[in-house]
Design a protein around this motif. Structure first.
Motif, PDB file in Angstrom:
ATOM      1  N   MET A 123       0.823  -1.203   0.000  1.00  0.00           N
ATOM      2  CA  MET A 123       0.000   0.000   0.000  1.00  0.00           C
ATOM      3  C   MET A 123       0.861   1.259   0.000  1.00  0.00           C
ATOM      4  SD  MET A 123      -2.637   1.556   2.835  1.00  0.00           S
ATOM      5  CE  MET A 123      -3.488   0.034   3.220  1.00  0.00           C
ATOM      6  N   MET A 124       1.992   1.230   0.718  1.00  0.00           N
ATOM      7  CA  MET A 124       2.875   2.392   0.751  1.00  0.00           C
ATOM      8  C   MET A 124       3.465   2.675  -0.633  1.00  0.00           C
ATOM      9  SD  MET A 124       2.519   3.380   3.822  1.00  0.00           S
ATOM     10  CE  MET A 124       0.843   2.782   3.493  1.00  0.00           C
ATOM     11  N   VAL A 125       3.756   1.616  -1.381  1.00  0.00           N
ATOM     12  CA  VAL A 125       4.241   1.784  -2.757  1.00  0.00           C
ATOM     13  C   VAL A 125       3.163   2.442  -3.606  1.00  0.00           C
ATOM     14  CG1 VAL A 125       5.116   0.590  -4.807  1.00  0.00           C
ATOM     15  CG2 VAL A 125       5.757  -0.217  -2.518  1.00  0.00           C
ATOM     16  N   VAL A 126       1.926   1.965  -3.460  1.00  0.00           N
ATOM     17  CA  VAL A 126       0.811   2.514  -4.234  1.00  0.00           C
ATOM     18  C   VAL A 126       0.584   3.983  -3.886  1.00  0.00           C
ATOM     19  CG1 VAL A 126      -1.680   2.357  -4.643  1.00  0.00           C
ATOM     20  CG2 VAL A 126      -0.302   0.268  -4.519  1.00  0.00           C
ATOM     21  N   LYS A 127       0.605   4.302  -2.603  1.00  0.00           N
ATOM     22  CA  LYS A 127       0.352   5.695  -2.207  1.00  0.00           C
ATOM     23  C   LYS A 127       1.470   6.626  -2.673  1.00  0.00           C
ATOM     24  CE  LYS A 127      -2.916   5.182   1.559  1.00  0.00           C
ATOM     25  NZ  LYS A 127      -3.316   5.623   2.911  1.00  0.00           N
ATOM     26  N   GLN A 128       2.708   6.136  -2.661  1.00  0.00           N
ATOM     27  CA  GLN A 128       3.794   6.954  -3.196  1.00  0.00           C
ATOM     28  C   GLN A 128       3.628   7.130  -4.707  1.00  0.00           C
ATOM     29  OE1 GLN A 128       5.890   8.848  -1.810  1.00  0.00           O
ATOM     30  NE2 GLN A 128       7.141   9.391  -3.585  1.00  0.00           N
ATOM     31  N   ALA A 129       3.165   6.110  -5.398  1.00  0.00           N
ATOM     32  CA  ALA A 129       2.905   6.218  -6.834  1.00  0.00           C
ATOM     33  C   ALA A 129       1.844   7.281  -7.111  1.00  0.00           C
ATOM     34  CB  ALA A 129       2.457   4.867  -7.389  1.00  0.00           C
ATOM     35  N   VAL A 130       0.810   7.352  -6.256  1.00  0.00           N
ATOM     36  CA  VAL A 130      -0.231   8.362  -6.411  1.00  0.00           C
ATOM     37  C   VAL A 130       0.374   9.758  -6.281  1.00  0.00           C
ATOM     38  CG1 VAL A 130      -2.277   9.357  -5.309  1.00  0.00           C
ATOM     39  CG2 VAL A 130      -2.126   6.884  -5.655  1.00  0.00           C
ATOM     40  N   ARG A 131       1.243   9.943  -5.311  1.00  0.00           N
ATOM     41  CA  ARG A 131       1.891  11.248  -5.145  1.00  0.00           C
ATOM     42  C   ARG A 131       2.673  11.632  -6.400  1.00  0.00           C
ATOM     43  NH1 ARG A 131       4.548  11.916   0.892  1.00  0.00           N
ATOM     44  NH2 ARG A 131       2.669  11.497   2.124  1.00  0.00           N
ATOM     45  N   MET A 132       3.408  10.684  -6.932  1.00  0.00           N
ATOM     46  CA  MET A 132       4.241  10.951  -8.107  1.00  0.00           C
ATOM     47  C   MET A 132       3.381  11.207  -9.345  1.00  0.00           C
ATOM     48  SD  MET A 132       7.029   8.014  -7.114  1.00  0.00           S
ATOM     49  CE  MET A 132       8.409   8.395  -8.181  1.00  0.00           C
ATOM     50  N   ARG A 133       2.292  10.450  -9.468  1.00  0.00           N
ATOM     51  CA  ARG A 133       1.350  10.703 -10.569  1.00  0.00           C
ATOM     52  C   ARG A 133       0.776  12.110 -10.469  1.00  0.00           C
ATOM     53  NH1 ARG A 133      -4.235   8.254  -9.469  1.00  0.00           N
ATOM     54  NH2 ARG A 133      -4.144  10.114  -8.142  1.00  0.00           N
ATOM     55  N   ASP A 134       0.395  12.517  -9.262  1.00  0.00           N
ATOM     56  CA  ASP A 134      -0.213  13.832  -9.073  1.00  0.00           C
ATOM     57  C   ASP A 134       0.787  14.968  -9.296  1.00  0.00           C
ATOM     58  OD1 ASP A 134      -2.532  12.486  -8.526  1.00  0.00           O
ATOM     59  OD2 ASP A 134      -2.485  12.831  -6.356  1.00  0.00           O
ATOM     60  N   GLU A 135       2.086  14.630  -9.278  1.00  0.00           N
ATOM     61  CA  GLU A 135       3.120  15.614  -9.608  1.00  0.00           C
ATOM     62  C   GLU A 135       3.367  15.690 -11.117  1.00  0.00           C
ATOM     63  OE1 GLU A 135       6.472  14.346  -7.349  1.00  0.00           O
ATOM     64  OE2 GLU A 135       5.653  15.043  -5.433  1.00  0.00           O
ATOM     65  N   ALA A 139       4.020   6.828 -16.289  1.00  0.00           N
ATOM     66  CA  ALA A 139       4.069   5.495 -15.681  1.00  0.00           C
ATOM     67  C   ALA A 139       5.492   4.980 -15.518  1.00  0.00           C
ATOM     68  CB  ALA A 139       3.233   4.519 -16.500  1.00  0.00           C
ATOM     69  N   ARG A 140       6.288   5.068 -16.564  1.00  0.00           N
ATOM     70  CA  ARG A 140       7.669   4.556 -16.484  1.00  0.00           C
ATOM     71  C   ARG A 140       8.506   5.370 -15.507  1.00  0.00           C
ATOM     72  NH1 ARG A 140       9.359   0.789 -20.147  1.00  0.00           N
ATOM     73  NH2 ARG A 140       7.809   0.189 -21.707  1.00  0.00           N
ATOM     74  N   GLU A 141       8.293   6.678 -15.496  1.00  0.00           N
ATOM     75  CA  GLU A 141       9.041   7.537 -14.587  1.00  0.00           C
ATOM     76  C   GLU A 141       8.678   7.216 -13.134  1.00  0.00           C
ATOM     77  OE1 GLU A 141       9.985  12.313 -13.955  1.00  0.00           O
ATOM     78  OE2 GLU A 141       8.325  11.681 -15.250  1.00  0.00           O
ATOM     79  N   ILE A 142       7.401   6.976 -12.882  1.00  0.00           N
ATOM     80  CA  ILE A 142       6.965   6.598 -11.529  1.00  0.00           C
ATOM     81  C   ILE A 142       7.602   5.275 -11.120  1.00  0.00           C
ATOM     82  CG2 ILE A 142       4.998   5.929 -10.096  1.00  0.00           C
ATOM     83  CD1 ILE A 142       3.277   7.787 -11.866  1.00  0.00           C
ATOM     84  N   LYS A 144      10.318   3.895 -12.164  1.00  0.00           N
ATOM     85  CA  LYS A 144      11.751   4.096 -11.930  1.00  0.00           C
ATOM     86  C   LYS A 144      11.985   4.713 -10.552  1.00  0.00           C
ATOM     87  CE  LYS A 144      15.841   6.306 -13.963  1.00  0.00           C
ATOM     88  NZ  LYS A 144      16.338   7.153 -15.084  1.00  0.00           N
ATOM     89  N   GLY A 145      11.165   5.712 -10.199  1.00  0.00           N
ATOM     90  CA  GLY A 145      11.296   6.349  -8.895  1.00  0.00           C
ATOM     91  C   GLY A 145      10.987   5.398  -7.757  1.00  0.00           C
ATOM     92  N   LEU A 146       9.979   4.556  -7.923  1.00  0.00           N
ATOM     93  CA  LEU A 146       9.622   3.587  -6.884  1.00  0.00           C
ATOM     94  C   LEU A 146      10.732   2.562  -6.671  1.00  0.00           C
ATOM     95  CD1 LEU A 146       5.869   2.998  -7.801  1.00  0.00           C
ATOM     96  CD2 LEU A 146       6.759   4.294  -5.845  1.00  0.00           C
ATOM     97  N   ARG A 147      11.370   2.135  -7.745  1.00  0.00           N
ATOM     98  CA  ARG A 147      12.498   1.202  -7.614  1.00  0.00           C
ATOM     99  C   ARG A 147      13.647   1.859  -6.844  1.00  0.00           C
ATOM    100  NH1 ARG A 147      11.577  -0.060 -13.177  1.00  0.00           N
ATOM    101  NH2 ARG A 147      10.520  -2.062 -13.412  1.00  0.00           N
ATOM    102  N   ARG A 148      13.857   3.120  -7.103  1.00  0.00           N
ATOM    103  CA  ARG A 148      14.934   3.839  -6.424  1.00  0.00           C
ATOM    104  C   ARG A 148      14.654   3.948  -4.920  1.00  0.00           C
ATOM    105  NH1 ARG A 148      14.978   7.697  -9.740  1.00  0.00           N
ATOM    106  NH2 ARG A 148      13.694   9.188  -8.575  1.00  0.00           N
TER     107      ARG A 148
END
Length: 284
Positions: A123-135, A139-142, A144-148
């Motif tokens: 869930m924490m991965v998903v919520k961080q993805a939402v933050r990055m999407r809203d910025e 998809a690929r950039e998100i 990459k950021g999540l892997r980092r």
């Protein structure tokens, strides 16, 4: 192009909250005998634990099929979105492989990410993805950021019993019986996408101390990132006692403001009731 984030119900993100966040959650299935339930849809988490505690046999769980993933992907793409699909750890389930199988029909419009996480950690991965999407990220950039960020992601859980791991064939009957007699409370974590026992304590109070020490070892919770507490069963009593006894873990924040979730059937089947957990990104 807008990004539609899709995940599975193993992350324990409630459907109503997912809707507010603009996330689609594919419900996995749980079976008690011949009765089949969609996780988080046909059966609430508390109802699941009531059934689990009353059942003599361990329920079974099923992953989403490639056809199901393809259906969700198609609807998102037809609506003009690209897709980022975040799955339960591939070490724990075949969800990732099935999502990748479905991805082949859609080319570069769908990106599938193995979260290498379980339960509320996912869930924490998903919520961080939402933050990055809203910025405004794609998809690929998100992904990459999540892997980092993955090396900073943590999950620590104290279990009340080894009985459900025994029923699932993950520990021996002898170990489970000894754990019951000695009131052993295992401390588990996720590492490399899989579950690992990192400690055993006599009694829940000592288990809570061990969990608090693990949080401190990794520098504490980064409260600028997604984080949450969680419990299994129909009562949050053990989580409440942990938070009452270890306020240093949440660094003076108001108890009323701390996010907390009851885990669902996918992980609950394996841990049973009365466990508690914390998932977070560690401070850098």
């Amino acid at each position: 192009m807008p990004v539609q984030i899709i995940t599975d119900s193993a992350c324990d993100l409630p459907q109503d909250e997912a809707k507010r966040l603009g996330v689609q959650v594919i419900p996995l299935t749980t079976c008690f005998g011949m009765d089949v339930y969609r996780d988080g849809v046909d059966l609430t988490n508390h109802e699941f634990f009531e059934k689990l505690e009353a059942s003599k046999e361990l329920p079974t769980t099923s992953q989403a099929t490639p056809t199901e993933y393809a259906s969700y992907f198609k609807r998102a793409i037809d609506a003009g979105n690209e897709v980022l699909c975040i799955t339960l750890s591939s070490c724990f389930s075949g969800c990732y492989q099935n999502a990748v199988s479905a991805q082949g029909c859609f080319g570069d419009k769908v990106y599938v990410l193995d979260s290498q996480a379980i339960c509320v950690e996912q869930m924490m991965v998903v919520k961080q993805a939402v933050r990055m999407r809203d910025e405004g990220m794609g998809a690929r950039e998100i992904a990459k950021g999540l892997r980092r960020l993955k090396p900073r992601l943590r999950l620590f859980t104290v279990l009340d019993t080894l009985e459900y791991l025994r029923k699932g064939g993950r520990v021996s009957s002898l170990a489970a019986a000894a754990g019951s007699v000695l009131s052993i409370k295992p401390l588990i974590t996720e590492t490399g996408g899989n579950v690992k026992v990192i400690g055993k304590s006599r009694g829940m109070k000592n288990g809570a101390k061990a969990l608090a020490k693990e949080v401190a070892k990794c520098g504490g919770i980064d409260f600028d990132m997604p984080y949450t507490f969680a419990y299994s069963g129909t009562s949050s009593e053990n989580l409440d006692k942990f938070l009452d006894s270890h306020p240093e873990v949440f660094d003076g924040k108001s108890r009323e403001d701390l996010p907390a979730y009851c885990v669902g059937s996918i992980i609950g089947t394996h841990v049973g009731s009365n466990a508690f957990a914390v998932a977070f990104y560690a401070k850098q």
